[in-house]
Design a protein around this motif. Sequence first.
Motif, short mmCIF file in Angstrom:
data_model
loop_
_atom_site.label_atom_id
_atom_site.label_comp_id
_atom_site.label_asym_id
_atom_site.label_seq_id
_atom_site.Cartn_x
_atom_site.Cartn_y
_atom_site.Cartn_z
N VAL A 45 0.85 -1.18 0.00
CA VAL A 45 0.00 0.00 0.00
C VAL A 45 0.89 1.23 0.00
N VAL A 46 0.33 2.34 -0.46
CA VAL A 46 1.07 3.60 -0.44
C VAL A 46 0.95 4.20 0.95
N ASP A 47 2.09 4.40 1.61
CA ASP A 47 2.09 4.99 2.95
C ASP A 47 3.25 5.95 3.09
N VAL A 48 3.42 6.51 4.28
CA VAL A 48 4.39 7.57 4.52
C VAL A 48 5.83 7.11 4.34
N ALA A 49 6.08 5.80 4.35
CA ALA A 49 7.44 5.29 4.18
C ALA A 49 7.87 5.29 2.71
N ASP A 50 6.92 5.49 1.79
CA ASP A 50 7.20 5.34 0.37
C ASP A 50 7.57 6.66 -0.30
N THR A 51 7.99 6.53 -1.57
CA THR A 51 8.17 7.72 -2.42
C THR A 51 7.14 7.66 -3.54
N LEU A 52 6.70 8.83 -3.99
CA LEU A 52 5.64 8.91 -4.99
C LEU A 52 5.97 10.02 -5.98
N GLU A 53 5.65 9.78 -7.25
CA GLU A 53 5.83 10.80 -8.26
C GLU A 53 4.67 11.78 -8.18
N ILE A 54 5.00 13.06 -7.92
CA ILE A 54 3.97 14.09 -7.72
C ILE A 54 4.19 15.22 -8.72
N SER A 55 3.11 15.65 -9.36
CA SER A 55 3.17 16.83 -10.23
C SER A 55 2.78 18.06 -9.41
N TYR A 56 3.64 19.08 -9.42
CA TYR A 56 3.43 20.28 -8.61
C TYR A 56 2.92 21.41 -9.50
N ARG A 57 1.80 22.01 -9.08
CA ARG A 57 1.20 23.12 -9.81
C ARG A 57 1.28 24.35 -8.93
N ARG A 58 2.44 24.99 -8.92
CA ARG A 58 2.63 26.13 -8.04
C ARG A 58 3.47 27.19 -8.75
N ARG A 59 3.05 28.43 -8.66
CA ARG A 59 3.84 29.54 -9.19
C ARG A 59 4.89 29.93 -8.16
N THR A 60 6.15 29.81 -8.52
CA THR A 60 7.24 30.09 -7.57
C THR A 60 7.62 31.57 -7.64
N VAL A 61 6.66 32.42 -7.27
CA VAL A 61 6.89 33.87 -7.41
C VAL A 61 7.95 34.38 -6.43
N GLU A 62 8.24 33.61 -5.38
CA GLU A 62 9.29 34.05 -4.45
C GLU A 62 10.67 34.09 -5.11
N LEU A 63 10.82 33.44 -6.27
CA LEU A 63 12.11 33.45 -6.97
C LEU A 63 12.30 34.72 -7.79
N GLY A 64 11.30 35.57 -7.82
CA GLY A 64 11.36 36.79 -8.62
C GLY A 64 10.56 36.63 -9.90
N GLU A 65 10.26 37.76 -10.55
CA GLU A 65 9.46 37.70 -11.78
C GLU A 65 10.22 36.99 -12.89
N ARG A 66 9.49 36.23 -13.68
CA ARG A 66 10.10 35.63 -14.87
C ARG A 66 10.37 36.74 -15.88
N SER A 67 11.57 36.77 -16.38
CA SER A 67 11.92 37.86 -17.30
C SER A 67 12.93 37.37 -18.33
N THR A 68 12.93 38.02 -19.48
CA THR A 68 13.95 37.81 -20.49
C THR A 68 14.48 39.18 -20.90
N THR A 69 15.78 39.36 -20.77
CA THR A 69 16.43 40.60 -21.16
C THR A 69 17.14 40.38 -22.50
N TYR A 70 16.79 41.21 -23.49
CA TYR A 70 17.34 41.07 -24.83
C TYR A 70 18.38 42.15 -25.09
N ASP A 71 19.51 41.75 -25.64
CA ASP A 71 20.54 42.70 -26.07
C ASP A 71 20.74 42.47 -27.57
N ASN A 72 20.29 43.44 -28.38
CA ASN A 72 20.31 43.30 -29.83
C ASN A 72 21.35 44.22 -30.46
N LYS A 73 22.09 43.68 -31.41
CA LYS A 73 23.05 44.47 -32.16
C LYS A 73 22.97 44.06 -33.63
N ALA A 74 23.14 45.04 -34.51
CA ALA A 74 23.08 44.74 -35.94
C ALA A 74 23.95 45.72 -36.70
#
Length: 633
Positions: A45-74
Motif C-alpha cells: 500500500v502507499v504509505d508515509v514510508a514510500d516515495t511517490l511521483e507528484i506533479s506540482y502546480r505552483r507559481r514560484t513567485v518568491e524566486l522573482g518575476e520571470r523575465s527575459t532581457t534582450y541585447d540586440n546588435k546589428a
Amino acid sequence: FTTPLANPYIGAAALQTILNAANGGRTAGTVVNGGNWNDVNNNGVVDVADTLEISYRRRTVELGERSTTYDNKAWQFLTGIRGELGAGWDYDLSYQRGEATRSNVNAGYTNVANIANALDAVSKTDCNNGDSTCVPINLFGGFGSITPEMAAYSGATAIEKQVYSQSIVSASVSGLLEQAKLPTADSGLALSFGAEYREEEAETVPDECLKLAPASCLGGAGGNTLPIKGGFDVKEFFAEAILPLVDDRPGIHSLDLELGYRFADYNPSGSNRTWKYGLNYKPVDTLMFRAMKQRAARAPNVGELAAPQVTNLDNANLDPCSIDNAANIDATLRARCIATGMTAAQVGTVENLVSGQVNIFTGTDLVNLPKPESADTTTLGVVWTPQFDGVMRNIFLSVDYYDIKIDDYIGTFGSQETLDGCYTGDVQSLCNAIQRVSGTLTLPGSGIQEFTTNLKFLKAEGLEVDFSFGVDIGNAGRLNFRTNLNHYLTQESQSSDLTAVIDCAGFYGTFCTGPLPKTRWLQRFSWDKGPFGVSLLWRHLGSAAIQPDQYAPPNDVFPQFRSIDAYNYFDLSASYDVTDNIKVRASMNNVTDKDPPIVGNEAADTRSNSGNTFPGVYDTLGRVYAIGVNVKF
C-alpha cells in the motif's frame, strides 16, 4: 518529481489527501510500484514510508518575476557602382553584407534539477543527496513559504546567443529597346534583367541549462533549446519588361503590358520559377485601371531546415480523453484514446490540460524536409490622380482587390487541430503524432509532434485603399495627409485534406494564433515648414474575438478573454534639418501610453500569446521615446 511522503513540509491534511488518491490509483492501475510509486517497505500500500511521483502546480513567485532581457546588435553595409552602358542602357552592380546578434538572459525560473534534489528530503535542513549546499524546499505552503535561502538554491538563470548573417551579390542591366516597338505605341520595350546570389547563415548557442533535456533546467519555460547552425544559398536570374501596346488613341491614353520572370535555385531546397503578367490601362491621364496575376515562391529558411527536435509548449482547449470530457466519451472515442497509449482505466480519468497547455515536440523532420511553398496572387485595382488648381496638391487614391492563395505553405499542425483530427476525425496520421505518458499530455516525455512541414493552403482575400493629398497653407507651410486601409474579406487555411478549413478573419485562438482584425488602417498627418517637420500617425486595429471551435466552444475561455475591442494608437514624431547634411529626429510612440489587452494563457497558441497578451499585434512597452541623428557626408 519523486517525493518522499515523509517530507516534513507535507501537512497532515495534504498527506492524507495524497495517500487516498494514490491508493485509489493503485487499485485502478494508474499508480504502479516501480513506475510512479516506490513501495519502500514492501507492504503493498502507499504509505508515509514510500516515495511517490507528484506533479506540482505552483507559481514560484518568491524566486522573482520571470523575465527575459534582450541585447540586440546589428550592422549592415552596401557598396556598389552604377553607370551607363550607352544607347539608353544602364547597369547596377552591388554587394551587401549584414549581421544581427541577440543575447537573451532568462531569469526568475526554477532550476529543475535543484528542485528535484530539494524535494528529496525527510528533514528541513538536509537533502537525501548529501549535498551540503542543497536547501530543502517547501512547495506545499502558500506564498512566502519559499524562503530566500530556498529560492537561492532552487532558482536558475539561462543565457542564449543568436547570430544571423546575410550576403547578397547582384547585377542588373536596364534600358529601352526601341526596336521592339508596336505601331500603335509611342515607345518601345522597357527591359530589366540580371542575376543575384544570396547566402544566409544562422546559429543559436544556448548554455548548458537551456540544453538540458527534456525541458531545460528552467522549470516552467516549456522546453529545452539545442544548438542550431545551418544555412542556405540561392542563385537567381530575373527579367522584367513593360511593353506599351497603345498610346494616345481615342479612349486610350495608354495601355501597357507588364511581364516578369525569375528562376531561383535554392541549396538544399531545389529550384522554382516565378512570374507575373498584367495590364495597366489609362483611359485618361489621371485615371488608371490595373490587373495583375503573379506566381510567387518562398523556400524554407534556416530555422525550418535545421532546427533540432526539442520539447516545447503549445496551447489547446480540450483533451478529449481527459476527465473534463468524461461525460462525452463513448465506445468509439474510448477505443481511439486507448489506441494512442492510454489504458482503459486512464480514459476519462487523467487530468485536464493545465493552463490550457500541452507538451509538444518541435523542430525539423530531416527525413521529410519542407519544400518551397508557392502562391498565386490576383489583384484588380484603380488609381486616380486628379489635378486641381486649388490649394490641394498631389491627390492620390488607389483601391485594390487582392486574392492570394499559398499552396504547400510551410508551418505546423496546431495542438488542438491534431487532437480533434485524431479523436473526432479519426485521422490516423494525426493519432500517430500523439504520445502519452501515464495517459497524459503534460508529463515529461509526453506530447504532440508539431514538426515543420508543408500544409495544404493559406488564403487571404481583401481590399486595400491608399489615399493621400497635400494642402499649401501659405507662409504657415504645408499639410500632408495619407491613409492606408486594409479590410479582409476572408482569411482561411487548411492543413490537410482530412482536416477542416479554418476562417481566422476577425478571430484569434488555438487554431488562429494571434488576433487578425478584419479592418486596420494607418493614417498620417504631417506639417512641414522650412527645415522643421511634425508628424502624427494614427494606428487603428479592429476588434477580434475567440474563434469558434466546434469541439471546444469558447465558453471554456474566461468571459473577459473572449473578445478584444478595437485599438487605437497615436505616434508623434518631429525632425529638424540642422544643415543640408545633418537631420535630427525625435519620436514618441503610443503617446497615450495605452496598455495592451490582457487575456489568459488559454486564449491562443503559446507562440502568439506571451505575457498574457499578443506582443506581435499590440504595443506591450507602453510609451516609447527615441532620438536620432542622420548625417550625410
